[in-house]
Design a protein around this motif. Structure first.
Motif, PDB file in Angstrom:
ATOM      1  N   GLU A  13       7.519  29.041  -9.137  1.00  0.00           N
ATOM      2  CA  GLU A  13       6.895  29.375 -10.306  1.00  0.00           C
ATOM      3  C   GLU A  13       7.482  28.487 -11.390  1.00  0.00           C
ATOM      4  N   ARG A  14       8.784  28.264 -11.564  1.00  0.00           N
ATOM      5  CA  ARG A  14       9.316  27.563 -12.720  1.00  0.00           C
ATOM      6  C   ARG A  14       9.257  26.023 -12.259  1.00  0.00           C
ATOM      7  N   GLY A  15       8.781  25.640 -11.239  1.00  0.00           N
ATOM      8  CA  GLY A  15       8.872  24.100 -10.870  1.00  0.00           C
ATOM      9  C   GLY A  15      10.165  23.623 -10.690  1.00  0.00           C
ATOM     10  N   PHE A  23      14.798  19.765 -14.898  1.00  0.00           N
ATOM     11  CA  PHE A  23      13.945  20.836 -15.657  1.00  0.00           C
ATOM     12  C   PHE A  23      13.711  22.237 -14.624  1.00  0.00           C
ATOM     13  N   PRO A  24      13.760  23.316 -14.992  1.00  0.00           N
ATOM     14  CA  PRO A  24      13.661  23.694 -16.330  1.00  0.00           C
ATOM     15  C   PRO A  24      14.999  23.585 -16.977  1.00  0.00           C
ATOM     16  N   LYS A  25      15.081  23.362 -18.243  1.00  0.00           N
ATOM     17  CA  LYS A  25      16.388  23.263 -18.814  1.00  0.00           C
ATOM     18  C   LYS A  25      17.398  24.570 -18.740  1.00  0.00           C
ATOM     19  N   ASP A  26      16.761  25.628 -18.691  1.00  0.00           N
ATOM     20  CA  ASP A  26      17.793  27.152 -18.329  1.00  0.00           C
ATOM     21  C   ASP A  26      18.104  27.220 -17.093  1.00  0.00           C
TER      22      ASP A  26
ATOM     23  N   SER B  32      10.086  26.019 -21.850  1.00  0.00           N
ATOM     24  CA  SER B  32      11.224  25.213 -21.708  1.00  0.00           C
ATOM     25  C   SER B  32      10.807  23.758 -20.775  1.00  0.00           C
ATOM     26  N   MET B  33       9.692  23.781 -20.174  1.00  0.00           N
ATOM     27  CA  MET B  33       9.113  22.584 -19.388  1.00  0.00           C
ATOM     28  C   MET B  33       8.472  21.789 -20.549  1.00  0.00           C
ATOM     29  N   HIS B  36      10.054  18.217 -20.860  1.00  0.00           N
ATOM     30  CA  HIS B  36       9.830  17.391 -19.185  1.00  0.00           C
ATOM     31  C   HIS B  36       8.263  16.891 -19.264  1.00  0.00           C
TER      32      HIS B  36
END
Lengths: 226, 230
Positions: A13-15, A23-26, B32-33, B36
């Motif tokens: 889901e977040r890639g 990424f994602p940074k978190d 957050s993406m 990127h």
């Protein structure tokens, strides 16, 4: 086990492909799809469950968010890439029939038309939803579509066109498919198309949303056709 | 026989082409993406910049070489059934310009390659960047024509293409018959498809009595118009 699969789904889901993904940074430095799928396989979680409850579950969530206009296509594509990284690890299990997909869908841009970005995006969504996708490319003649649908025992055929001139070529393909392979669902799409056009040429389904197509296929493909 | 015509063809410098702000996805992303995705976009943008070959050209039709009627245009030996939206916009034109622009075929090869490799995001970005450059190329040729018109104290209409405003895309064949074969590197398929795909053709008019009116998409009810739907 469920927690691990849920984490895979979350990473799709977040890639998040791997620990090294920037990424994602978190999620920096945390495990991604590849590490978690490896862990799941090492834990003897059935590959089918990794696919359905991990990879596909993640894509379902992202697909639904896309359908509701909560995210945009680039985010779906990032998720699809993450899913593919996991799929590659599961490939050996397809050969041993330890994994089965929902069925085969043929995608093609109709004869006379060379546009394929829409077709490619639909193919990406279908793969993400657990369908085996056979992409016939662009400028595909009706007889080639029919023969491939037969060859691959396809559950459905998705036809694309971007011009008002070439969308007319869909009609022959739809007619031939219904005549030769009446159980095969025919879905049509493309910028100039409309519900009324799809109805007129006898297509089973039309939508501007690939996610709607997935919902249609999931609801209308019987075990006999898959 | 078609009358002898002069054709103007240009190689367009990349620095002369401006991409619209909307191409850069700035409004889309705030999670957050976002950062990127912008980085990935910049990477693809540079790749596309390096391979496109923008070209533009036009033929001018002078008074007496064309006439504009209620729902069609006679131009050279062709009759464009271009419908009222187009004919109304062009009706006061003293000169009619038939134009073609293209960025060449390399960008679409890149898109295919990226998509086939599962690099969907890069392939998608390459496609929208290439489309944006093609539109920019059309804007460039429109500006060339409108600047020339301004010197003569003339106004320039918006540009109109087969496939839009009720003008059948099939009529692109007539439009191309007014131009030399392979003009700006573009060929037309049997289904009226321009090859390379990242090409635009169309017409516009200039004249002292021309009033430039914006596109009327807001009040148009043609559900199968690409501009309306995309």
């Amino acid at each position: 086990m469920e927690d691990l699969l849920a984490r895979i789904a979350r990473c799709v889901e977040r890639g998040k492909i791997s620990t090294l993904s920037p990424f994602p940074k978190d999620m920096l430095g945390t495990a991604g799809v590849t590490e978690l799928v490896a862990e799941a396989l090492a834990s003897s979680i059935p590959p089918q469950n990794i696919l359905r409850k991990g990879l596909i579950a993640g894509m379902e969530t992202i697909g639904e968010r896309f359908r509701l206009n909560k995210i945009f296509i680039p985010e779906v594509m990032i998720s699809a890439k993450a899913m593919n990284s996991g799929m590659r690890m599961l490939l050996p299990f397809f050969e041993g029939n330890k994994i089965t997909l929902k069925g085969t869908v043929i995608v093609a841009t109709v004869q006379g038309d060379l546009h394929d970005i829409g077709k490619n995006i639909v193919g990406m969504f279908l793969k993400g939803a657990g369908w085996n996708v056979v992409d016939l490319g662009v400028n595909v003649a009706p007889e080639v579509i029919v023969s491939n649908a037969r060859l691959h025992n396809a559950a459905a055929v998705c036809l694309s066109a971007l011009l008002t001139t070439t969308m007319l070529n869909m009609e022959q393909a739809v007619m031939d498919l219904h005549k030769e392979l009446p159980r095969v669902k025919v879905l049509v799409g493309g910028a100039p198309l409309s519900h009324s056009f799809a109805e007129r040429i006898g297509a089973d389904f039309f939508s501007t949303s690939p996610q709607e197509a997935i919902i249609y296929l999931d609801e209308n493909s019987t075990p006999e056709t898959v | 026989m078609q009358p002898q015509k002069q054709y103007n063809e240009f190689i367009v410098a990349l620095e002369d082409l401006k991409l619209p702000e909307s191409t850069f996805l700035t409004e889309l992303l705030d999670d957050s993406m976002a950062e990127h995705i912008q980085e990935e976009f910049a990477e693809v943008l540079n790749k596309v910049k390096g391979i496109i070959q923008p070209r533009a050209g036009y033929a001018v039709f002078h008074p007496g070489e064309f006439s504009i009627h209620d729902s069609y245009i006679l131009c050279g030996l062709e009759k464009f059934n271009s419908k009222k939206i187009v004919t109304r916009a062009l009706e006061r034109s003293d000169y009619l310009y038939v134009f073609v622009v293209s960025i060449g075929g390399e960008a679409e090869k890149l898109v295919k390659k990226l998509m086939a490799a599962g690099e969907y995001l890069h392939g998608y970005f390459a496609d929208i960047i290439a489309s944006a450059y093609t539109e920019s190329c059309a804007a460039w040729v429109e500006k060339i024509i409108s600047d020339r018109a301004a010197v003569a104290g003339e106004e320039c209409t918006m540009r109109y293409s087969p496939g839009y405003c009720g003008w059948d895309v099939e009529e692109q064949k007539k439009l191309f018959s007014l131009l030399p074969d392979g003009f700006c590197g573009v060929q037309l398929s049997k289904s009226a498809l321009m090859i390379p795909l990242k090409s635009i053709s169309g017409i516009l008019g200039t004249g002292k009595s021309v009033v430039r009116e914006e596109y009327q998409c807001g009040i148009c009810e043609m559900n199968d118009c690409l501009r309306y739907k995309v």
